[in-house]
Design a protein around this motif. Sequence first.
Motif, short mmCIF file in Angstrom:
data_model
loop_
_atom_site.label_atom_id
_atom_site.label_comp_id
_atom_site.label_asym_id
_atom_site.label_seq_id
_atom_site.Cartn_x
_atom_site.Cartn_y
_atom_site.Cartn_z
N SER A 412 -11.02 -4.81 -4.02
CA SER A 412 -10.19 -5.64 -4.24
C SER A 412 -8.96 -5.20 -4.92
N GLN A 413 -9.27 -4.28 -5.93
CA GLN A 413 -8.16 -3.86 -6.96
C GLN A 413 -7.23 -2.72 -5.91
N GLY A 414 -8.24 -2.05 -4.79
CA GLY A 414 -7.38 -1.32 -3.85
C GLY A 414 -6.40 -2.05 -3.24
N ILE A 415 -6.72 -3.45 -2.93
CA ILE A 415 -5.83 -4.13 -2.16
C ILE A 415 -4.59 -4.68 -2.92
N LEU A 416 -4.72 -4.93 -4.34
CA LEU A 416 -3.69 -5.02 -5.20
C LEU A 416 -2.71 -3.67 -5.38
N MET A 417 -3.45 -2.51 -5.18
CA MET A 417 -2.57 -1.24 -5.21
C MET A 417 -1.67 -1.14 -4.17
N ILE A 418 -2.42 -1.71 -2.85
CA ILE A 418 -1.49 -1.52 -1.66
C ILE A 418 -0.28 -2.64 -1.72
N LEU A 419 -0.50 -3.80 -2.33
CA LEU A 419 0.40 -4.89 -2.33
C LEU A 419 1.40 -4.28 -3.36
N MET A 420 1.30 -3.76 -4.40
CA MET A 420 2.24 -3.33 -5.51
C MET A 420 3.06 -2.41 -4.93
N PHE A 421 2.58 -1.37 -4.12
CA PHE A 421 3.19 -0.30 -3.46
C PHE A 421 4.07 -1.00 -2.60
N LEU A 422 3.65 -1.72 -1.63
CA LEU A 422 4.44 -2.41 -0.76
C LEU A 422 5.70 -3.21 -1.22
N GLY A 423 5.41 -3.98 -2.33
CA GLY A 423 6.21 -4.61 -3.12
C GLY A 423 7.59 -3.79 -3.45
N ARG A 424 7.20 -2.56 -4.07
CA ARG A 424 8.07 -1.76 -4.61
C ARG A 424 9.16 -1.11 -3.52
N ILE A 425 8.39 -0.76 -2.42
CA ILE A 425 9.16 0.17 -1.32
C ILE A 425 9.91 -0.88 -0.67
N GLY A 426 9.17 -2.08 -0.37
CA GLY A 426 9.93 -2.95 0.70
C GLY A 426 9.61 -3.02 1.92
N LEU A 427 9.37 -4.08 2.54
CA LEU A 427 8.57 -4.44 3.84
C LEU A 427 9.50 -3.77 4.98
N LEU A 428 10.88 -3.93 4.89
CA LEU A 428 11.62 -3.56 6.02
C LEU A 428 11.51 -2.00 6.01
N VAL A 429 11.48 -0.98 4.80
CA VAL A 429 11.23 0.18 4.85
C VAL A 429 9.92 0.49 5.40
N VAL A 430 8.92 -0.32 5.14
CA VAL A 430 7.42 0.09 5.68
C VAL A 430 7.61 0.00 7.40
N ILE A 431 8.35 -1.21 7.66
CA ILE A 431 8.47 -1.38 9.35
C ILE A 431 9.13 -0.37 9.94
N PHE A 432 10.26 0.17 9.31
CA PHE A 432 11.20 1.37 9.71
C PHE A 432 10.28 2.77 9.87
N TYR A 433 9.13 2.82 9.07
CA TYR A 433 8.32 3.83 8.92
C TYR A 433 7.57 4.20 10.18
N PHE A 434 7.16 2.96 10.81
CA PHE A 434 6.58 2.87 12.19
C PHE A 434 7.33 2.91 13.35
N LEU A 435 8.87 2.35 13.26
CA LEU A 435 9.33 2.23 14.52
C LEU A 435 10.31 3.67 14.94
N PRO A 436 10.17 3.99 16.06
CA PRO A 436 11.07 4.90 16.48
C PRO A 436 12.62 4.79 16.38
N ALA A 437 13.34 5.66 16.47
CA ALA A 437 14.92 5.75 16.35
C ALA A 437 15.20 4.53 17.10
N ARG A 438 16.34 3.90 16.47
CA ARG A 438 17.04 2.74 17.43
C ARG A 438 17.63 3.14 18.51
N ARG A 439 17.63 2.56 19.74
CA ARG A 439 18.15 3.21 20.77
C ARG A 439 19.08 2.21 21.56
#
Length: 453
Positions: A412-439
Amino acid sequence: MVSPLKKILHQCSAAQVIITRYLSTIVIARFFLCLPISLKEGEVISWYESLFTATSAVSVTGLTVVNTADTFSPVGNAILIVLFQIGGIGIMTLGTFVWLMFARNITLSHRKMIMVDQNRNHLSGLVRLLRIVFLLAFTFELIGAFIFTIYFYAAGYVTSWKQAVYQGVFHSIAAFTNAGFDIFRQSLLDFSNDYFVQIVTMMLIILGAIGFPVLIEIRHYVFSGDQHFRFSLFTKLTGLTYIILIAVGALGLWLIESDLYFADLAWHEKWFYSLFQSVTSRSAGLTTLDVQELSAASHFLMSILMFIGASPSSAGGRIRTTTFALIVLTIITYALGRREVRAFRRTINQENIIKSFVVFTAAMMLLVISIVVIDSLEHSAFSLHRVIFEVCSAFGTTGLSSGLAQELSPVSQGILMILMFLGRIGLLVVIFYFLPARRRELFRYPEEDIIIG
């Protein structure tokens, strides 16, 4: 000849490089926090506890599984301060400043990473922007450290100037970067009746969370002497939303706790408790009261404030004030039967509205899944509102805690760590991490209506 590492970096997107750098920083910081020189004599910290602390520091959250004041030495706290700066100001801001000190050129790929790290939409003026950001952050932190150092010694909170400087610098940086860490052992409970410390702390929190673009425009308005200067729509919308959320939060806490936690307090004590908790719930995590003693209703209200978080391009986290503002404006626009979302005589770009709903929906899904998983892992041993509070605190990079973080299982603490990291980085940045270049889309399908609601 180009090295293999440079080849890999050239093939990665800016979002991928940014995420990798933050993860690398956490791993390296975890190693340094485990060193004997970073710990007080006789203290031992596990690799998991140091990893949790490093993640919390880099994400400027403040949730901890160890007591900072009792565990870390001055060297360890100095490492934490560096991590606050990396997380609060941005790893690319600090990296660029060092790069400029050595008179190195800022490449296009480097500018793209700055743009992602600072949540900007264009490349122009980024280097100049980072110079101003660093100057503003350093100035506010220095002023705050000077004020706290003088006051802590003069008010008798410490017995030596060395201790006053130590606590003043740490607290000033922790407040401005919205890190939420403290070396007072119980956050700001010892200052619950000291309104001067509270006011200065709130000012630093607000300056760090309201957004660097807002601060830059205010600076230009005050010092440029330009009588025709107009604040941008971003600054107007961000500033108004931020003020409204603080006011609503403070009023809500006052009303909820008036006959409960605040029942026997004077009016000014109720006001400062409510105001400080509303401000710190934006993203800071410092507190002047025992959060565990607040009612479930207050926990839910503060969870909402933490979920919204601070402004874009600031030291704070979460879905951001502009995201919340655009969602509210869109709902109002639809209710009034209008087609265009407007604010301050400007029409909001349609892509910005879509992004706001994507971020909001993704964040809600992430939090609901996290709450369900943690509650299941802990076999419903804790009140659901405490789980919600802790999850929102982690994702909002706030650090306020009902004491649950230390009681949770490692998973459960590990889940909190993931949430803290995602909260700092930003969800849009994480989404762009997995997306290919926009065409560019070469064709469009016919449109067709579907039933909604």
